[in-house]
Write a protein that holds these residues in place. Structure first.
Motif, PDB file in Angstrom:
ATOM      1  N   SER A 177       0.845  -1.185   0.000  1.00 13.34           N
ATOM      2  CA  SER A 177       0.000   0.000   0.000  1.00 13.34           C
ATOM      3  C   SER A 177       0.884   1.239   0.000  1.00 13.34           C
ATOM      4  O   SER A 177       2.112   1.143   0.055  1.00 13.34           O
ATOM      5  N   CYS A 178       0.267   2.419  -0.038  1.00 13.57           N
ATOM      6  CA  CYS A 178       1.053   3.652  -0.008  1.00 13.57           C
ATOM      7  C   CYS A 178       1.886   3.742   1.266  1.00 13.57           C
ATOM      8  O   CYS A 178       3.044   4.182   1.229  1.00 13.57           O
ATOM      9  N   ARG A 179       1.338   3.287   2.396  1.00 16.21           N
ATOM     10  CA  ARG A 179       2.087   3.368   3.650  1.00 16.21           C
ATOM     11  C   ARG A 179       3.251   2.386   3.670  1.00 16.21           C
ATOM     12  O   ARG A 179       4.292   2.656   4.284  1.00 16.21           O
ATOM     13  N   ASP A 180       3.101   1.241   2.995  1.00 10.76           N
ATOM     14  CA  ASP A 180       4.182   0.260   2.949  1.00 10.76           C
ATOM     15  C   ASP A 180       5.371   0.781   2.129  1.00 10.76           C
ATOM     16  O   ASP A 180       6.526   0.677   2.550  1.00 10.76           O
ATOM     17  N   SER A 181       5.085   1.331   0.951  1.00 15.57           N
ATOM     18  CA  SER A 181       6.177   1.831   0.116  1.00 15.57           C
ATOM     19  C   SER A 181       6.781   3.097   0.705  1.00 15.57           C
ATOM     20  O   SER A 181       7.989   3.342   0.569  1.00 15.57           O
ATOM     21  N   ALA A 182       5.963   3.917   1.386  1.00 18.85           N
ATOM     22  CA  ALA A 182       6.500   5.109   2.039  1.00 18.85           C
ATOM     23  C   ALA A 182       7.458   4.724   3.164  1.00 18.85           C
ATOM     24  O   ALA A 182       8.529   5.320   3.330  1.00 18.85           O
ATOM     25  N   TRP A 183       7.096   3.695   3.943  1.00 19.92           N
ATOM     26  CA  TRP A 183       7.974   3.246   5.029  1.00 19.92           C
ATOM     27  C   TRP A 183       9.246   2.632   4.461  1.00 19.92           C
ATOM     28  O   TRP A 183      10.343   2.812   5.014  1.00 19.92           O
ATOM     29  N   LEU A 184       9.128   1.922   3.354  1.00 20.27           N
ATOM     30  CA  LEU A 184      10.317   1.400   2.686  1.00 20.27           C
ATOM     31  C   LEU A 184      11.239   2.549   2.288  1.00 20.27           C
ATOM     32  O   LEU A 184      12.457   2.490   2.527  1.00 20.27           O
ATOM     33  N   MET A 185      10.698   3.606   1.703  1.00 16.76           N
ATOM     34  CA  MET A 185      11.515   4.748   1.306  1.00 16.76           C
ATOM     35  C   MET A 185      12.184   5.397   2.507  1.00 16.76           C
ATOM     36  O   MET A 185      13.366   5.775   2.448  1.00 16.76           O
ATOM     37  N   VAL A 186      11.458   5.523   3.610  1.00 18.58           N
ATOM     38  CA  VAL A 186      12.045   6.096   4.825  1.00 18.58           C
ATOM     39  C   VAL A 186      13.279   5.310   5.242  1.00 18.58           C
ATOM     40  O   VAL A 186      14.340   5.880   5.540  1.00 18.58           O
ATOM     41  N   GLN A 187      13.173   3.986   5.249  1.00 21.64           N
ATOM     42  CA  GLN A 187      14.298   3.167   5.687  1.00 21.64           C
ATOM     43  C   GLN A 187      15.434   3.140   4.660  1.00 21.64           C
ATOM     44  O   GLN A 187      16.609   3.095   5.028  1.00 21.64           O
ATOM     45  N   VAL A 188      15.104   3.192   3.368  1.00 19.86           N
ATOM     46  CA  VAL A 188      16.144   3.276   2.342  1.00 19.86           C
ATOM     47  C   VAL A 188      16.943   4.562   2.522  1.00 19.86           C
ATOM     48  O   VAL A 188      18.185   4.560   2.505  1.00 19.86           O
ATOM     49  N   LEU A 189      16.261   5.680   2.701  1.00 20.33           N
ATOM     50  CA  LEU A 189      16.930   6.960   2.865  1.00 20.33           C
ATOM     51  C   LEU A 189      17.834   6.953   4.099  1.00 20.33           C
ATOM     52  O   LEU A 189      18.963   7.451   4.048  1.00 20.33           O
ATOM     53  N   ARG A 190      17.354   6.381   5.181  1.00 24.93           N
ATOM     54  CA  ARG A 190      18.172   6.355   6.399  1.00 24.93           C
ATOM     55  C   ARG A 190      19.394   5.466   6.229  1.00 24.93           C
ATOM     56  O   ARG A 190      20.469   5.790   6.748  1.00 24.93           O
ATOM     57  N   ARG A 191      19.237   4.377   5.503  1.00 24.65           N
ATOM     58  CA  ARG A 191      20.404   3.530   5.238  1.00 24.65           C
ATOM     59  C   ARG A 191      21.437   4.270   4.381  1.00 24.65           C
ATOM     60  O   ARG A 191      22.620   3.947   4.398  1.00 24.65           O
ATOM     61  N   LEU A 192      20.974   5.261   3.639  1.00 24.63           N
ATOM     62  CA  LEU A 192      21.866   6.082   2.823  1.00 24.63           C
ATOM     63  C   LEU A 192      22.411   7.289   3.591  1.00 24.63           C
ATOM     64  O   LEU A 192      23.132   8.116   3.029  1.00 24.63           O
ATOM     65  N   GLY A 193      22.039   7.405   4.865  1.00 30.56           N
ATOM     66  CA  GLY A 193      22.529   8.512   5.688  1.00 30.56           C
ATOM     67  C   GLY A 193      21.704   9.774   5.585  1.00 30.56           C
ATOM     68  O   GLY A 193      22.147  10.840   6.027  1.00 30.56           O
ATOM     69  N   LEU A 194      20.490   9.692   5.023  1.00 32.84           N
ATOM     70  CA  LEU A 194      19.632  10.857   4.865  1.00 32.84           C
ATOM     71  C   LEU A 194      18.467  10.794   5.850  1.00 32.84           C
ATOM     72  O   LEU A 194      17.793   9.774   5.967  1.00 32.84           O
TER      73      LEU A 194
END
Length: 282
Positions: A177-194
């Protein structure tokens, strides 16, 4: 400029009269939204004690305390909004952040620590993040490519189950869902140091092939020095625009639930409806 009137109603039905715990409703647009909120009304049934509060993230919420048992609860929000066209690329990124990767200045990083917390260290997420190295370069261009990559990788599904999937589940099934992909993006960004945060809000879309529409939506935001918080809609693969009306922000989904509260054990059902009217104005 376009004037928009929105009505959002949520109805809960319980199979017998139950006690309701205090409920919190995060259904008020944030003050720094790009839209102009001309009128806002919040109505809740049954009769209750209602208090307006602010949480630590700056979200305005309504707390309702219920004195008596009830077999229903209904909430209705009405909004009159003016939407101005927004160019999400009309920002000035600080010199040190013009190209990714970059490092936050220490004083900025300390303020962003809640939004840098990594909670998913799964191998599938590690592999996914590793594939984004090819996008490195000019910062805004990098964010465009990263957002489109997530959007293209995850097929949107309308998921009625409560909560948010783990990033591993979203990546393995390549659906969410939108919340699932949004949470994925949040964690991807943090793994990238953002630094990144989770946002819940209304998405208003005007003039589509099926007409005007409004719905509850979720997206991610990333902090870029100079530009501030930039919204990334992983469902569409686009930056957020004037139609994204944020209602609540926080480090994760648990801090931004539109409705939060408990009931006595019962069988419950929930229905919702949206109505929207729009008109051009000078």
């Amino acid at each position: 400029m376009t004037s928009v009137s929105v009505k959002h109603r949520i109805d809960y039905s319980y199979d017998h009269k139950v006690l309701l715990s205090p409920h919190r409703f995060r259904l008020v647009p944030l003050p720094d939204t790009h839209a102009i909120i001309e009128e806002y009304n919040f109505v809740l049934w049954p009769a209750n004690s209602l208090y307006w509060q602010h949480d630590v993230y700056g979200n305005k919420l309504a707390r309702a305390d219920f004195a008596n048992k009830t077999d229903f609860m209904s909430v209705e929000v009405t909004l009159d909004i003016k939407l101005n066209s927004l160019n999400p690329f009309d920002v000035l990124v600080d010199d040190e952040a013009q190209r990714f990767p970059f490092l936050y200045p220490s004083i900025v990083k300390n303020a962003l620590l809640p939004y840098l917390q990594i909670v998913d260290r799964s191998s599938v997420l590690t592999a996914f993040v590793g594939c984004t190295e090819k996008f490195h370069g000019e910062t805004l261009s990098f964010l465009v490519k990263l957002n489109q990559h997530v959007s293209n990788h995850i097929r949107y599904v309308h998921r009625l189950e409560p909560g948010v999937q783990s990033c591993g589940m979203t990546l393995k099934t390549r659906t969410g869902s939108c919340r699932d992909s949004a949470w994925l993006m949040v964690q991807v960004l943090r793994r990238l140091g953002l630094a990144s945060r989770f946002v819940s809000g209304y998405l208003i879309q005007l003039g589509t092939t099926s007409g005007d529409s409004v719905e509850l939506h979720a997206w991610a935001e990333v902090f870029i020095p100079g530009a501030g918080w930039i919204g990334l809609d992983t469902t569409s693969g686009l930056f957020t625009s004037e139609g994204h009306i944020p209602l609540a922000i926080g480090p994760g989904p648990e801090q931004v639930a539109p409705v939060e509260g408990l009931t006595e054990q019962c069988s419950a059902s929930m229905t919702y409806q949206f109505k929207i009217e729009s008109s051009k104005c000078l």
